[in-house]
Scaffold this motif. Structure first.
Motif: not given
Ligand code: PLP
Length: 463
Positions: A157, A396, A229, A262, A183, A304
């Motif tokens: 994020a 997710g 994604h 992604q 997400i 991360a």
């Molecule tokens: C999981 C995900 C996020 C968030 O990632 P974190 O590492 O939980 O902050 C953002 N974008 C996509 C497409 C994700 O699958």
């Protein structure tokens, strides 16, 4: 006798034998704190039942004994960490509530080695001057993904927020309406975009977005095209979405960067396919200029956010003032570097738990399920059975991909499934399981084989 004398002083409570013994173990501070809380609880109870009359010294002694008897439990509740290890028997490999990816042994050693000592976190050893933390995993990330350069943030994020703030603040970002996703954990693409200062330009419709929709939305205010994604759902039926390559061509024709979130961190399958889960290597080779993903999803590393891409774009991203607030700490670098090394060495399928659990066959899981069920077979109150089922990837990632597994079902004549589930959850360590059709289901895919025996003992102790 007045109420304040009904409850003996903390000092006199401290002199009682149990309190003194506990003070030897836990120290004065915790015991005094626990005594105060117990005394407050007595006061509260008296207020709700109303003050009694004609209290005697015996009453005071009774209260003191009661406080003393509760003291050990009170201290336990004050000192037991709320962050505890659990056995994940849900079969959901990336369970965000359960801490996502368990780390590889190499990553744990790296954390212990770097965390317990001084390190070269921001030291350029050869030049004996201040260095940058961004270099630490750069070589491995570029080698594994084919990208020019890389940077790491606290989570994905943060990576998306930083990329948008650095490359698109005050300007338009084109996103398909089919990709304005939420997400788990309140990551909503439109909200993150707004926080970055970029302006959202929605393109196409929920189910169909064509390359011409993007083309007609580009103006001189457009900063970049963002591809997200659709990580935790699938749009099925009458759908259309341009191939990444086509989107890259359009972006580059217009002199714009193509940024892809992604998400899942599926770097490359290495011969394993995961439905149509897109992989980072393909995105980079299709020409995506910046790609972001999580460290603790399918990559199987620490929490991360990883940013890979072109030097001309990632450079300004790492120099953005928000980078300081969103950067990763040394433990994350240590664990990430060690995890990536397992990939580089070609061992990830054996050594990185997420990759190992993904690769487990139904037969291998069934053999363990049979052993588990056999070792609780002597318990006359529990009925177990082995049935076919599916494990989920979760977190997710790769929605719709189901991994065939063997499940151990648990039921008991006198206990409901939810009661069995509750007792398992109350174990030490707690066991997390699924319920379906009034039966508790244990999926050993997500249980470390080293914990099978402990799990069997916990189940056996249920009734
Ligand atoms: C999981 C995900 C996020 C968030 O990632 P974190 O590492 O939980 O902050 C953002 N974008 C996509 C497409 C994700 O699958």
């Amino acid at each position: 006798m007045q109420e304040r004398r009904l409850i003996p002083s903390i000092e006199s409570l401290r002199q009682r034998p149990i309190a003194r013994a506990l003070e030897m173990r836990f120290g004065r501070r915790l015991v005094v704190d626990a005594l105060r809380r117990e005394a407050d609880a007595v006061r509260l109870r008296r207020r709700t039942v109303g003050p009694g009359t004609a209290l005697t010294a015996t009453d005071s002694e009774r209260v003191a004994a009661e406080i003393e008897s509760r003291l050990e439990e009170r201290i336990a509740s004050l000192t037991t960490a709320s962050l505890r290890p659990v056995i994940n028997a849900t079969g959901v490999i990336l369970h965000t509530n359960l801490g996502r990816a368990p780390l590889a042994p190499a990553a744990l050693s790296a954390i212990a080695e770097i965390g317990g000592r001084y390190s070269t976190l921001e030291l350029d050893l050869a030049a004996a001057q201040r260095g940058s933390r961004h270099v630490h995993t750069e070589n491995l990330l570029t080698m594994l993904t084919g990208a020019e350069t890389a940077a790491v943030t606290n989570n994905n994020a943060a990576a998306v927020l930083l990329v948008l703030a650095a490359l698109a603040s005050g300007r338009d970002v084109l996103v398909s309406r089919g990709e304005l996703v939420e997400i788990g954990g309140a990551f909503r693409v439109p909200d993150v975009l707004a926080e970055s200062g970029a302006l959202l330009r929605e393109v196409g419709t929920t189910n169909r977005t064509r390359i011409e929709d993007y083309a007609s939305a580009t103006t001189e205010k457009t900063a970049l095209i963002l591809r997200v994604h659709q990580s935790n759902f699938r749009v099925v039926g009458f759908t259309e979405r341009p191939a990444l390559g086509a989107l890259v061509s359009l972006a580059h024709e217009r002199g714009l960067p193509l940024v892809e979130d992604q998400g899942s961190g599926w770097i490359t399958g290495d011969g394993v396919t995961l439905g149509d889960e897109p992989d980072v290597v393909s995105s980079v080779s299709a020409g995506a200029d910046v790609v972001t993903f999580s460290g603790d999803k399918l990559l199987g590393g620490p929490q991360a956010g990883i940013i890979v891409g072109r030097q001309a774009l990632v450079g300004p991203i790492t120099r953005h003032p928000l980078m300081r607030a969103l950067r990763a700490d040394k433990l994350a670098y240590a664990a990430l570097g060690a995890t990536l090394l397992e990939y580089a060495a070609g061992r990830a399928r054996e050594t990185v738990p997420v990759r190992r659990m993904l690769a487990l066959t139904r037969d291998a899981i069934e053999a363990r399920a049979v052993a588990l069920s056999g070792s609780i077979g002597r318990n006359l109150w529990l009925t177990t059975e082995i049935i076919a089922g599916v494990s989920a990837i979760g977190g997710g990632s790769a929605p719709g991909v189901e991994l065939p597994t063997a499940l151990v079902t648990l039921s008991a004549a006198d206990l409901s499934a939810s009661e069995i589930e509750r007792r398992l959850r109350g174990g030490d360590p707690p066991v997390l399981a699924r319920i379906a059709d009034e039966r508790v289901l244990l999926d050993l895919r997500t249980v470390d084989p080293a914990e099978d025996a402990a799990l069997a003992a916990l189940v056996d102790a249920l009734v």
